[in-house]
Enzyme design. Structure first.
Site, PDB file in Angstrom:
ATOM      1  N   GLU A 279       0.823  -1.206   0.000  1.00  0.00           N
ATOM      2  CA  GLU A 279       0.000   0.000   0.000  1.00  0.00           C
ATOM      3  C   GLU A 279       0.865   1.267   0.000  1.00  0.00           C
ATOM      4  OE1 GLU A 279      -4.359  -0.348   1.831  1.00  0.00           O
ATOM      5  OE2 GLU A 279      -2.932   0.422   3.271  1.00  0.00           O
ATOM      6  N   HIS A 300       7.860 -26.654  -1.198  1.00  0.00           N
ATOM      7  CA  HIS A 300       7.208 -27.761  -1.895  1.00  0.00           C
ATOM      8  C   HIS A 300       6.016 -27.277  -2.717  1.00  0.00           C
ATOM      9  CE1 HIS A 300       9.618 -30.772   0.293  1.00  0.00           C
ATOM     10  NE2 HIS A 300       9.705 -29.764   1.149  1.00  0.00           N
ATOM     11  N   LYS A 414     -14.407   0.683  -3.576  1.00  0.00           N
ATOM     12  CA  LYS A 414     -15.458   1.092  -2.633  1.00  0.00           C
ATOM     13  C   LYS A 414     -16.561   1.839  -3.373  1.00  0.00           C
ATOM     14  CE  LYS A 414     -12.397   1.870   1.323  1.00  0.00           C
ATOM     15  NZ  LYS A 414     -11.797   2.898   2.159  1.00  0.00           N
TER      16      LYS A 414
HETATM   17  O1  PA5 Z   1      -3.201   1.659   5.863  1.00  0.00           O
HETATM   18  C1  PA5 Z   1      -4.323   2.115   5.753  1.00  0.00           C
HETATM   19  O2  PA5 Z   1      -4.556   3.299   5.996  1.00  0.00           O
HETATM   20  C2  PA5 Z   1      -5.512   1.256   5.372  1.00  0.00           C
HETATM   21  O3  PA5 Z   1      -5.145  -0.031   5.037  1.00  0.00           O
HETATM   22  C3  PA5 Z   1      -6.493   1.197   6.519  1.00  0.00           C
HETATM   23  O4  PA5 Z   1      -5.840   0.688   7.647  1.00  0.00           O
HETATM   24  C4  PA5 Z   1      -7.716   0.328   6.211  1.00  0.00           C
HETATM   25  O5  PA5 Z   1      -8.300   0.732   5.005  1.00  0.00           O
HETATM   26  C5  PA5 Z   1      -8.729   0.464   7.338  1.00  0.00           C
HETATM   27  O6  PA5 Z   1      -9.111   1.790   7.484  1.00  0.00           O
HETATM   28  P1  PA5 Z   1      -9.819   2.341   8.786  1.00  0.00           P
HETATM   29  O7  PA5 Z   1      -8.938   2.142   9.941  1.00  0.00           O
HETATM   30  O8  PA5 Z   1     -10.055   3.774   8.477  1.00  0.00           O
HETATM   31  O9  PA5 Z   1     -11.106   1.572   8.939  1.00  0.00           O
END
Ligand code: PA5
Length: 439
Positions: A279, A300, A414
């Site tokens: 990310e 394996h 989303k």
């Molecule tokens: O790293 C990030 O910001 C995202 O992966 C969030 O952790 C994830 O989308 C969850 O978001 P939130 O904590 O706002 O529910």
């Protein structure tokens, strides 16, 4: 903790030093891309003492009144806690006889079958809930929390449930914060300047981790130690070595990094790592694709590809030195399998030779191996490893030229999902998407 990057030519690493100096400076001074979200850089040394004590107090209460803790969250609001618990307490933590509650992670998918299995596992046992969402608006945990909140209120009454629901969210914003204020839940704060995937050392991770009986002081002290090490610029800095080596490899066409560990309890640490790097780096058409394998099991399955598939891979092995356990190979009078030459050898010794043999085989096959060695499997060493990976990720993102602290691409699915579900305001888009899918 040591990092071995000898698989990469020193000249290639040296050529990145000027960029590393800049990236390091930007990260520490908060002047680089996404600098609003670099609070985690100094977090282990600046943690809010009162908040930390409240986390520990809440963990004690949950340990006293609950047999199960349900942790509702997704992504960075889930993976870190699960990773630390499974690594330090074992991936069979919930099945073990212990004096701390089972910890189940929910709200990290939309599977009805998963939810039904958790309901069955909780049964009529006493439970508490820790709902975690930085934005307070993420669909998966919000839907799951609706469900568990209703169940909790049904079992304990509204007042009783209030004493069993803990929220970890933004200090001021989001639907969850609003709900906490109106319901009066105990609330822990995710600092404004710490994004989800960098939040495991905030209450996001610390509350569930403490409930599972892990020493959070040790975890943070390890992170603080590594913070000191990573703050020093130069090639002695392990995060510099790792960031430089992986970027040198990326520039030479190695676009996939396979994180490998020989301890199956590390599987969720690898999931956490994949989110952190995937990310943070995967944007603007760039980024090393983070994959993970668990050895020796995956030797394996994925071993064939790693040895002989497309030569776009490099491997980073997390090696745990001083592995505990004295299990040794037993002798067999018939020796039908021909393995009596191993009699008396510990599994740790065999595992070490498996690593050494695999290292050479993969290097010979054209897969450069970086090795990150942890001193021990304990909270202190894990705190160090977590901070090391975070700092190196920040550096790596800057070397790539991206903002390592945003995740704009997560929004696309989303929007489509909401449109297809008929969210008010999205009707027209929903019809358009449905027509594309149904033609
Ligand atoms: O790293 C990030 O910001 C995202 O992966 C969030 O952790 C994830 O989308 C969850 O978001 P939130 O904590 O706002 O529910």
């Amino acid at each position: 903790m040591k990092v071995d990057v000898s698989a990469v030519e020193q000249a290639a690493i040296n050529s990145i030093i000027p960029e590393l100096e800049k990236a390091h400076d930007e990260l520490l001074s908060g002047t680089g891309k996404g600098s609003d979200f670099t609070g985690w850089v100094k977090l282990p040394g600046t943690r809010d003492r009162d908040e930390f004590l409240r986390v520990k107090k809440a963990a004690k209460k949950i340990q006293g009144d609950s047999q199960v803790l349900l942790v509702v969250g997704i992504g960075g609001s889930y993976l870190g806690a699960r990773a630390v618990i499974e690594f330090l307490r074992g991936s069979f933590y919930n099945l073990r006889r212990k004096d701390t509650p089972d910890v189940f992670f929910v709200g990290n998918n939309l599977s009805a079958s998963y939810a039904e299995q958790i309901i069955e596992l909780v049964g009529d046992r006493d439970f508490s809930i820790n709902v975690i969402s930085k934005s307070g608006t993420t669909t998966e945990p919000a839907v799951s929390f609706r469900f568990w909140k209703t169940l909790c209120e049904k079992k304990y009454g509204k007042e009783g449930a209030r004493g069993r629901i803990y929220a970890t969210t933004d200090a001021a914003r989001g639907a969850l914060k609003k709900l906490c204020d109106s319901e009066g839940y105990e609330t822990f704060v995710i600092p404004d300047d710490v994004g989800g995937r960098y939040s495991v050392l905030t209450p996001v991770g610390l509350l569930p981790i403490a409930v599972a009986g892990i020493d959070v002081d040790e975890l943070l002290s390890g992170a603080a130690e590594m913070m000191g090490i990573c703050a020093v610029p130069g090639l002695e800095n392990p995060a510099w070595q790792y960031a430089a080596a992986r970027n040198a490899l990326y520039r030479a066409g190695k676009t996939i990094e396979v994180l490998a560990c020989y301890d199956p309890d590390f599987v969720f640490m690898a999931e956490w790592y994949k989110q952190l790097y995937g990310e943070s780096e995967g944007k603007e058409g760039k980024g090393i694709f983070p994959a993970a394998v668990s050895f020796t099991a995956d030797l394996h399955s994925m071993g064939q590809y790693i040895q002989e598939g497309a030569r776009t891979l490099f491997e980073t092995v997390v090696l745990i030195e001083n592995s505990s356990g004295s299990m040794a190979v037993t002798s067999d009078p018939d020796n039908v399998d021909g393995l009596n030459f191993l009699t008396g050898k510990s599994l740790s010794e065999i595992e070490l030779q498996a690593f050494r043999g695999t290292y050479l085989a993969h290097m010979d096959g054209g897969v450069p191996n970086l090795v990150v060695s942890m001193d021990k499997k304990n909270a202190q060493s894990l705190g160090k490893l977590i901070y090391f990976f975070e700092f190196a990720c920040g550096l790596s993102g800057y070397l790539l030229g991206v903002n390592p602290f945003d995740q704009p691409g997560v929004e696309a699915y989303k929007r489509n999902m909401f449109a297809l579900l008929g969210k008010p305001g999205f009707e027209e888009e929903g019809r358009r998407l449905a027509a594309r899918l149904d033609k």
